[in-house]
Design a protein around this motif. Structure first.
Motif, PDB file in Angstrom:
ATOM      1  N   ALA A 115       0.914  -1.091  -0.058  1.00  0.00           N
ATOM      2  CA  ALA A 115      -0.048  -0.015  -0.206  1.00  0.00           C
ATOM      3  C   ALA A 115       0.870   1.163  -0.064  1.00  0.00           C
ATOM      4  CB  ALA A 115      -0.844   0.102   1.171  1.00  0.00           C
ATOM      5  N   MET A 116       1.829   1.108   0.703  1.00  0.00           N
ATOM      6  CA  MET A 116       3.055   2.431   0.898  1.00  0.00           C
ATOM      7  C   MET A 116       4.228   2.097   0.056  1.00  0.00           C
ATOM      8  SD  MET A 116       1.183   4.875   2.801  1.00  0.00           S
ATOM      9  CE  MET A 116       2.591   5.732   3.678  1.00  0.00           C
ATOM     10  N   VAL A 117       4.649   3.004  -0.613  1.00  0.00           N
ATOM     11  CA  VAL A 117       5.977   2.610  -1.286  1.00  0.00           C
ATOM     12  C   VAL A 117       7.122   2.218  -0.506  1.00  0.00           C
ATOM     13  CG1 VAL A 117       7.590   3.919  -2.810  1.00  0.00           C
ATOM     14  CG2 VAL A 117       5.377   4.225  -3.109  1.00  0.00           C
ATOM     15  N   ASP A 118       7.125   2.750   0.713  1.00  0.00           N
ATOM     16  CA  ASP A 118       8.115   2.213   1.764  1.00  0.00           C
ATOM     17  C   ASP A 118       7.905   0.947   2.465  1.00  0.00           C
ATOM     18  OD1 ASP A 118       6.653   3.299   3.778  1.00  0.00           O
ATOM     19  OD2 ASP A 118       7.239   5.314   3.155  1.00  0.00           O
ATOM     20  N   SER A 119       6.673   0.529   2.123  1.00  0.00           N
ATOM     21  CA  SER A 119       6.474  -1.112   2.675  1.00  0.00           C
ATOM     22  C   SER A 119       6.648  -1.987   1.570  1.00  0.00           C
ATOM     23  CB  SER A 119       4.913  -1.061   3.173  1.00  0.00           C
ATOM     24  OG  SER A 119       4.047  -1.094   2.050  1.00  0.00           O
ATOM     25  N   CYS A 120       6.925  -1.753   0.350  1.00  0.00           N
ATOM     26  CA  CYS A 120       7.307  -2.577  -0.642  1.00  0.00           C
ATOM     27  C   CYS A 120       8.608  -3.398  -0.354  1.00  0.00           C
ATOM     28  CB  CYS A 120       7.603  -2.058  -2.255  1.00  0.00           C
ATOM     29  SG  CYS A 120       6.001  -1.219  -2.575  1.00  0.00           S
ATOM     30  N   PHE A 121       8.784  -4.867  -0.467  1.00  0.00           N
ATOM     31  CA  PHE A 121       9.746  -5.447   0.029  1.00  0.00           C
ATOM     32  C   PHE A 121      10.735  -5.683  -1.177  1.00  0.00           C
ATOM     33  CE2 PHE A 121      11.998  -9.478   1.237  1.00  0.00           C
ATOM     34  CZ  PHE A 121      12.507  -8.961   2.482  1.00  0.00           C
ATOM     35  N   HIS A 122      10.149  -6.285  -2.143  1.00  0.00           N
ATOM     36  CA  HIS A 122      11.370  -6.581  -3.325  1.00  0.00           C
ATOM     37  C   HIS A 122      11.447  -5.363  -4.213  1.00  0.00           C
ATOM     38  CE1 HIS A 122      10.984 -10.817  -1.788  1.00  0.00           C
ATOM     39  NE2 HIS A 122       9.920 -10.834  -1.754  1.00  0.00           N
TER      40      HIS A 122
END
Length: 379
Positions: free
Chosen positions: A239-246
């Motif tokens: 949902a948030m860009v800084d929560s994207c993992f890969h």
């Protein structure tokens, strides 16, 4: 003082109110500008090629001397291809916020929205919040923000709850009662392609509930601006860009530019549901490649004649009165009246909730104590 009386009267009314379960949307009865069924259909029945592609950049949390330089570097002095100032939404919480900088952001024509007074870290607090809790967090914060940042009360129209933790019906009823327009808290994976457009809670929502409890009541004129998820390099939603993992390496601006563009093009080459870039500033400060990629992406957005960088509230305004892109371009820019900021540096101010001392920069006279829940002006 009259605002406190008004808020208390609303609280008393709400305690006695029973929520009415929302029914399946009646498309004949639910009509713009004040009602819209939850749907991936483009508002106004427009074709994708005739629909403006909105890009919505949002930042969460306090506005401080630590993050203002990023905002100045990345966001200031941008204009869309129609000549109008580019929009951004800041969801601001109270603690540690420098209200003189909030005033600066407002005078850059950015949208100031609400992110709670306390920003408590307990998700249980938010998931179980009562009507009175949400009134003190958001109803009172609107009063607080207008007072300390010297910005017009009615320009603050949106809410994002900390940690994207939904509160069921409570926050939306508070929004309706105090005249807030929209909520920007609710993510969707199911309706990412095609994307879910903003809608009201007059009727039951079709949106997937990722962080329950989600609203179930009929709350007329309360708008939802869905947070349409991104998909990372392994196709995992975020949902948030800084929560994207890969994701690409934080210094790889070319990789990040391609990553942003891939998620954007899913909207642009699809039904043109609003594309969101939702982030916390620290992530840009810690990853210079991401910051450079965002600047490059916004330069592209500002050069396209059918793509517009706007704030969250402006998206709702367009959905309420959808017009094709050629007409949207001709509408001209919204009038704006800047506000002054007579700066006061205040402190130490004792906080009654934790017995700590705080300092504040504000556009008003100093409060007696540190403002907090139940005493938003520190009187």
């Amino acid at each position: 003082m009259k605002w406190f009386v008004f808020v208390l009267s609303l609280c008393s009314l709400a305690i006695a109110r029973e929520f009415q379960l929302a029914e399946t949307c009646d498309k004949e009865a639910c009509q713009l500008p004040d009602c819209r069924c939850s749907s991936t259909d483009i508002p106004g029945g427009l074709l994708p090629r005739n629909t403006p592609q909105f890009v919505v950049i949002t930042f969460d949390d306090a506005i401080t001397v630590s993050n203002i330089n990023t905002y100045r570097d990345v966001l200031y002095n941008r204009r869309n291809s129609n000549g109008c100032p580019a929009g951004v939404t800041f969801y601001v919480n109270h603690e540690y916020t420098d209200y003189t900088l909030v005033n600066e952001l407002y005078n850059q024509r950015f949208e100031i929205a609400l992110h709670s007074i306390s920003h408590k870290t307990s998700q249980t607090y938010w998931s179980r919040a009562t009507y009175d809790d949400m009134m003190r967090e958001f109803g009172d914060q609107r009063i607080q923000m207008a007072h300390f940042a010297n910005i017009p009360f009615d320009t603050m129209r949106g809410v994002r709850i900390p940690f994207l933790q939904m509160t069921g019906n409570m926050s939306h009823q508070v929004m309706a009662d105090v005249g807030l327009l929209y909520d920007g808290t609710w993510p969707t994976i199911k309706y990412a392609d095609p994307g879910l457009w903003p809608y009201t809670l007059d009727y039951a929502s079709i949106q997937d509930c990722m962080v329950p409890p989600c609203p179930t009541a009929s709350i007329p004129k309360s708008w939802i601006k869905p947070m349409i998820c991104w998909f990372d390099l392994n196709n995992v939603p975020c949902a948030m860009v800084d929560s994207c993992f890969h994701v690409p390496d934080g210094e790889d601006d070319e990789g990040w530019f391609r990553f942003i563009l891939k998620n954007f093009e899913r909207h642009y080459h699809g039904t043109r549901a609003p594309f969101g870039f939702y982030i916390h500033e620290w992530y840009l400060r810690a990853n210079s490649g991401v910051k450079r990629a965002l600047i490059r992406f916004l330069d592209l957005v500002n050069s396209l004649n059918d793509v517009f960088m706007v704030n969250s509230g402006e998206v709702i305004d367009w959905v309420r009165n959808p017009v094709p892109v050629n007409e949207y371009i001709r509408q001209g820019c919204k009038p704006f009246n800047p506000t002054s900021c007579p700066i006061s540096t205040c402190g130490p101010l004792r906080a009654t909730h934790n017995n700590m001392n705080y300092w504040m920069n504000i556009c008003n006279v100093c409060p007696r104590v540190y403002p907090w829940l139940g005493n938003p002006l520190g009187q």
